[in-house]
Design a protein around this motif. Structure first.
Motif, short mmCIF file in Angstrom:
data_model
loop_
_atom_site.label_atom_id
_atom_site.label_comp_id
_atom_site.label_asym_id
_atom_site.label_seq_id
_atom_site.Cartn_x
_atom_site.Cartn_y
_atom_site.Cartn_z
N ALA A 33 1.69 8.88 14.19
CA ALA A 33 0.82 10.05 14.42
C ALA A 33 1.46 11.32 13.87
CB ALA A 33 0.54 10.20 15.91
N GLY A 34 2.78 11.45 14.04
CA GLY A 34 3.46 12.61 13.47
C GLY A 34 3.40 12.63 11.96
N VAL A 35 3.60 11.47 11.35
CA VAL A 35 3.53 11.39 9.89
C VAL A 35 2.11 11.65 9.41
CG1 VAL A 35 3.83 9.86 7.90
CG2 VAL A 35 5.50 9.82 9.75
N ALA A 36 1.12 11.15 10.14
CA ALA A 36 -0.28 11.38 9.76
C ALA A 36 -0.61 12.87 9.80
CB ALA A 36 -1.21 10.59 10.69
N ALA A 37 -0.13 13.57 10.83
CA ALA A 37 -0.36 15.02 10.90
C ALA A 37 0.27 15.73 9.72
CB ALA A 37 0.19 15.56 12.22
N ARG A 75 0.83 -1.21 0.00
CA ARG A 75 0.00 0.00 0.00
C ARG A 75 0.87 1.26 0.00
NH1 ARG A 75 -1.88 0.99 5.57
NH2 ARG A 75 0.02 2.27 5.54
N GLU A 76 1.93 1.26 0.78
CA GLU A 76 2.83 2.41 0.83
C GLU A 76 3.51 2.64 -0.53
OE1 GLU A 76 3.39 4.59 3.09
OE2 GLU A 76 2.46 3.77 4.88
N ILE A 77 3.92 1.57 -1.17
CA ILE A 77 4.58 1.71 -2.48
C ILE A 77 3.61 2.29 -3.50
CG2 ILE A 77 5.58 0.42 -4.40
CD1 ILE A 77 6.78 -1.49 -2.33
N ARG A 99 -2.92 8.34 1.72
CA ARG A 99 -1.94 8.12 2.79
C ARG A 99 -2.55 8.36 4.16
NH1 ARG A 99 3.16 7.46 3.16
NH2 ARG A 99 3.22 8.85 4.97
N VAL A 100 -3.40 9.36 4.28
CA VAL A 100 -4.06 9.62 5.56
C VAL A 100 -4.91 8.42 5.97
CG1 VAL A 100 -5.74 11.09 6.73
CG2 VAL A 100 -4.02 12.12 5.23
N ALA A 101 -5.64 7.85 5.02
CA ALA A 101 -6.44 6.66 5.33
C ALA A 101 -5.53 5.49 5.74
CB ALA A 101 -7.28 6.26 4.11
N GLY A 102 -4.39 5.35 5.05
CA GLY A 102 -3.45 4.30 5.44
C GLY A 102 -2.88 4.54 6.83
N ASP A 103 -2.62 5.81 7.17
CA ASP A 103 -2.14 6.12 8.51
C ASP A 103 -3.17 5.71 9.57
OD1 ASP A 103 0.17 7.20 7.44
OD2 ASP A 103 -0.64 9.24 7.39
#
Length: 207
Positions: free
Chosen positions: A140-144, A85-87, A106-110
């Motif tokens: 959480a930091g990456v999601a923000a 999914r990330e790729i 990406r937000v949904a994946g986070d």
């Protein structure tokens, strides 16, 4: 021999000087996206794309190691699926003209990552809980950052598009209305000598 396209024809297929209602909007969009000066939010989106690909490759190629590091030991298949999914998200961010949908992906994946790590932080043993909590903070930091970028990109593109080019579609190039300008030049027009009717033909001048 193949005929070269005329220089009077633009890429839109219309002769030069012919107005198309879609032309101003298309010029503004092209200038906003491909003007050679990438918006800071777009650069951040590309950075997130490379980060996503790197993280995805690590999860796909070393799922056991990544599962242990994040407290998800025993869920290697899930970690590998998250890697693919990330790729996919990273490739989409790098190739798409508008990265906004991929950023929200990406937000949904986070959110999925946070759910999986939160479950392990509650049900795992002490070592797994500690690793899961550390991973929760990082995700959480990456999601923000993903949310901030996903909201900033469309706003920045709208501002750049509005400033990219002026719209002269309502201008005719005449100082007055066309009806008022019709025949105005005849009042001061003098026939050049080489355009005048020869003396031998003057009896047959059309009136």
């Amino acid at each position: 021999m193949q005929q070269q396209p005329s220089s009077l024809t633009e890429s839109s297929g219309l002769p030069s000087g012919v107005y198309s209602p879609q032309a101003p909007q298309q010029r503004r969009h092209d200038a906003a996206v491909d003007d050679g000066h990438m918006l800071p939010s777009r650069r951040l989106a590309r950075g997130l794309g490379w980060f996503s690909i790197g993280l995805g490759l690590a999860e796909v190629l070393a799922p056991r190691l990544m599962a242990r590091a994040t407290g998800l030991h025993g869920h290697e298949a899930l970690v590998k699926a998250y890697g693919w999914r990330e790729i996919a998200a990273g490739v989409g961010l790098l190739l798409a003209k508008d990265p906004t949908p991929w950023l929200w992906g990406r937000v949904a994946g986070d959110a999925l990552d946070l759910a999986a790590l939160g479950s392990r932080a509650v049900t795992g043993n002490d070592a797994q809980r500690a690793r899961a909590v550390s991973s929760l903070v990082a995700v959480a930091g990456v999601a923000a950052l993903d949310v901030a970028c996903a909201t900033a990109v469309p706003k920045a593109q709208a501002v750049r598009q509005a400033q990219a080019a002026h719209d002269y579609s309502d201008r005719s190039g005449l100082p007055q209305d066309p009806e008022c300008m019709r025949g105005a030049a005849l009042a001061s027009f003098e026939m050049p000598s080489d355009m005048r009717i020869p003396d031998a033909l003057r009896p047959y001048t059309l009136h």
